[in-house]
Write an enzyme that holds these catalytic residues in place. Structure first.
Site, PDB file in Angstrom:
ATOM      1  N   SER A 129       0.580  -1.209  -0.143  1.00 46.02           N
ATOM      2  CA  SER A 129      -0.073  -0.180   0.060  1.00 46.02           C
ATOM      3  C   SER A 129       0.837   1.261  -0.011  1.00 46.02           C
ATOM      4  CB  SER A 129      -0.908  -0.071   1.149  1.00 46.02           C
ATOM      5  OG  SER A 129      -1.567   1.334   1.154  1.00 46.02           O
ATOM      6  N   LYS A 183      -4.534  -6.685   3.058  1.00 44.82           N
ATOM      7  CA  LYS A 183      -4.498  -5.681   2.401  1.00 44.82           C
ATOM      8  C   LYS A 183      -6.098  -5.288   1.773  1.00 44.82           C
ATOM      9  CE  LYS A 183      -3.125  -2.208  -0.093  1.00 44.82           C
ATOM     10  NZ  LYS A 183      -3.789  -2.077  -1.568  1.00 44.82           N
ATOM     11  N   HIS A 186      -7.699  -3.478   4.569  1.00 40.22           N
ATOM     12  CA  HIS A 186      -7.046  -2.238   4.522  1.00 40.22           C
ATOM     13  C   HIS A 186      -7.738  -1.332   3.603  1.00 40.22           C
ATOM     14  CE1 HIS A 186      -4.477   0.778   2.342  1.00 40.22           C
ATOM     15  NE2 HIS A 186      -3.961   0.999   3.528  1.00 40.22           N
ATOM     16  N   ASN A 187      -7.947  -1.943   2.414  1.00 41.81           N
ATOM     17  CA  ASN A 187      -8.648  -0.964   1.470  1.00 41.81           C
ATOM     18  C   ASN A 187     -10.402  -0.856   1.638  1.00 41.81           C
ATOM     19  OD1 ASN A 187      -6.208  -1.337   0.069  1.00 41.81           O
ATOM     20  ND2 ASN A 187      -7.313  -1.375  -2.070  1.00 41.81           N
ATOM     21  N   GLU A 190     -10.013   1.903   3.992  1.00 45.34           N
ATOM     22  CA  GLU A 190      -9.808   3.084   3.111  1.00 45.34           C
ATOM     23  C   GLU A 190     -11.304   3.681   2.627  1.00 45.34           C
ATOM     24  OE1 GLU A 190      -6.562   2.507   0.140  1.00 45.34           O
ATOM     25  OE2 GLU A 190      -8.064   3.058  -1.166  1.00 45.34           O
TER      26      GLU A 190
HETATM   27  C1  6PG Z   1      -3.077   1.577  -1.740  1.00 47.95           C
HETATM   28  C2  6PG Z   1      -4.529   1.652  -2.328  1.00 47.95           C
HETATM   29  C3  6PG Z   1      -4.629   1.393  -3.668  1.00 47.95           C
HETATM   30  C4  6PG Z   1      -5.278   1.652  -4.551  1.00 47.95           C
HETATM   31  C5  6PG Z   1      -6.636   0.596  -4.649  1.00 47.95           C
HETATM   32  C6  6PG Z   1      -8.033   1.358  -4.445  1.00 47.95           C
HETATM   33  O1  6PG Z   1      -3.432   0.976  -0.583  1.00 47.95           O
HETATM   34  O2  6PG Z   1      -2.036   1.909  -1.865  1.00 47.95           O
HETATM   35  O3  6PG Z   1      -5.623   1.206  -1.643  1.00 47.95           O
HETATM   36  O4  6PG Z   1      -4.185  -0.149  -3.689  1.00 47.95           O
HETATM   37  O5  6PG Z   1      -5.911   2.786  -4.304  1.00 47.95           O
HETATM   38  O6  6PG Z   1      -6.545  -0.083  -5.736  1.00 47.95           O
HETATM   39  O7  6PG Z   1      -8.580   1.612  -5.432  1.00 47.95           O
HETATM   40  P1  6PG Z   1     -10.079   1.791  -5.750  1.00 47.95           P
HETATM   41  O8  6PG Z   1     -10.595   2.988  -5.171  1.00 47.95           O
HETATM   42  O9  6PG Z   1     -10.228   2.014  -7.421  1.00 47.95           O
HETATM   43  O10 6PG Z   1     -10.984   0.610  -5.636  1.00 47.95           O
END
Ligand code: 6PG
Length: 462
Positions: A129, A183, A186-187, A190
């Site tokens: 990430s 991960k 994590h997303n 996010e």
């Molecule tokens: C990271 C990000 C990276 C990317 C994802 C999310 O941890 O560096 O999460 O992996 O931004 O692909 O992307 P989307 O918003 O397009 O699903």
């Protein structure tokens, strides 16, 4: 041939090229391979050119790396990763290590672990990430696979990882798909974090009538204190930016329609399969989907809603509460998956890895790490420091969600966070009614409050 390479890098897109540069800068010799000659040439002729061995074929790549070889693949998740792995597996020697550092689905990682190990190869699935900047200067990395295999490459990957104070933000987290699952979550976090930020920005704009410059200044202030994080910092930058071609605020020219690559959705799907609740992430994925439903939104559009009288402090506290709840759900999902897949995930280690380099890095993660250190395998919401945070901030979340609802302003992620804690806080909920209904129409049976056992029926069952 000159000195052999320490490691190979396959796929020199933005992430692969930057990771290769990061490795080269730390003194490693890297064999580089990409089907696009231009990508290889850009690295080979650049600043650390002498650290790279430019390989035009997979055979050349394998020849250029010191055995037993380690190769990092950074190719698009899914079929492209399978294709790249099987091409290399066909040529690699027993004991060689293939590392998938893409955003892979952890189910694929589990399958690939079995397939590649059966061929005598070693395999790691590592979540990386931090985007391009992180890859170049220090990403957070979440490794899954065999511990002994991890130990072979740990020094190299530790050298290129982000650092929180002096601690590297990289760790082996568990077997097979553990790294990629972490991960994915994590997303998911996010997504929830960004959605809540976007909702608060919407309340500033449509509820308080603030312009983007006012919002930018406020987010800049919030980047200090309990919400200090990369995402809040860049929110201030995005809100404060001007479009060079029109001189309008940048946010006025960005279409109100969000995309996604799928990792947020995966978090929600896995949460549902595992019986975990990730409602804030689900709300965030749903909000992105709905943002793209432009025809329906056009058909149902109504004039602007009523303003409301909340202040910035209330919104700050509401976002604080929402973020705590989103993290609690994310870590709850990790704990549940750890149980299901026997990963023995150390939640404190995960929080520590996320403290720098990754997109959700925030000061709160330091406190989360301490909370899980003191009380592993418990909900974050029961940790004394986080109970205190919620006692202080929950009233503001409630006020914000209520005021937004009355004004007709959507806050799906904040509202789902509130509903989550409200349901947990009710000693007597309403599942008794659900059970009664299920028994009435399907004779599904229920447990009673006054007797041991299960399978009781109501008077409606004859
Ligand atoms: C990271 C990000 C990276 C990317 C994802 C999310 O941890 O560096 O999460 O992996 O931004 O692909 O992307 P989307 O918003 O397009 O699903």
């Amino acid at each position: 041939m000159s000195e052999l390479a320490d490691i190979g890098m396959v796929g020199l897109g933005v992430m692969g090229a930057n990771l290769a540069l990061n490795l080269a800068e730390k003194g490693f010799r890297v064999a580089i391979y990409d089907r696009g000659q231009a990508n290889r040439a850009a690295l080979a002729s650049g600043a650390f050119g002498t650290s790279f061995i430019d390989c035009a074929t997979e055979d050349a790549l394998l020849e250029a790396i010191r055995p037993p070889r380690a190769l990092v693949l950074l190719v698009p998740a899914g079929t492209a990763t399978d294709t790249a792995l099987s091409a290399l597996a066909g040529k690699a020697s027993s004991g060689d290590l293939l590392i998938d550092a893409g955003n892979s689905d952890f189910h694929d990682t589990r399958r690939r672990t079995v397939e590649l190990e059966a061929l005598g190869l070693a395999f790691l699935g590592i979540g990386v990430s931090g985007g391009a900047e992180g890859a170049r200067n220090g990403p957070a990395m979440m490794a899954g696979g065999s511990r002994a295999v991890w130990d072979r490459v740990a020094p190299m990957l530790t050298a290129i990882a982000a650092r929180h104070v002096d601690e590297p933000c990289v760790a082996w987290l568990g077997p097979d798909g553990a790294g990629h699952f972490v991960k994915t979550v994590h997303n998911g976090i996010e997504y929830a974090d960004m959605q809540m930020i976007a909702e608060v920005y919407g309340l500033m704009r449509d509820g308080l009538g603030w312009n983007d410059v006012q919002s930018a200044g406020t987010f800049q202030d919030w980047a200090q204190g309990p919400l200090a994080s990369y995402l809040v910092e860049i929110t201030a930058e995005v809100a404060g930016a001007t479009d060079p071609s029109t001189s309008l605020p940048m946010l006025d020219v960005i279409a109100d329609k969000a995309g996604q690559k799928g990792t947020g959705r995966w978090s929600v799907i896995e949460a549902q399969k595992l019986g975990a609740v990730a409602s804030t992430i689900e709300a965030a994925v749903g909000a992105r989907n709905l943002s793209a439903a432009t025809a329906l939104r056009d058909a149902l559009a109504t004039p602007a809603t009523a303003p409301f009288g909340l202040d910035g402090t209330t919104l700050h506290q509401a976002l604080h509460a929402g973020k705590v709840i989103a993290y609690a759900q994310g870590f709850g999902l990790l704990a549940r998956a750890s149980e299901e897949y026997d990963w023995d995930l150390a939640l404190a280690d995960i929080a520590r890895v996320w403290r720098a380099g990754c997109i959700i890095r925030s000061t709160m993660l330091d406190d989360i790490a301490m909370a899980f250190e003191a009380r592993p395998n418990t909900s974050l919401l029961t940790a004394p420091a986080f109970r205190d945070r919620l006692t202080t901030t929950l009233p503001a979340l409630r006020q914000t969600v209520a005021a937004a609802a009355l004004a007709g302003l959507p806050t799906p992620a904040l509202a789902s966070a509130l509903a989550y804690v409200d349901q947990l806080a009710r000693p007597r909920g309403t599942a008794n009614m659900l059970q009664g209904l299920r028994d009435y129409f399907g004779q599904h049976g229920f447990e009673r409050t006054d007797r041991e056992g299960s399978g009781f029926h109501g008077p409606w069952v004859g």
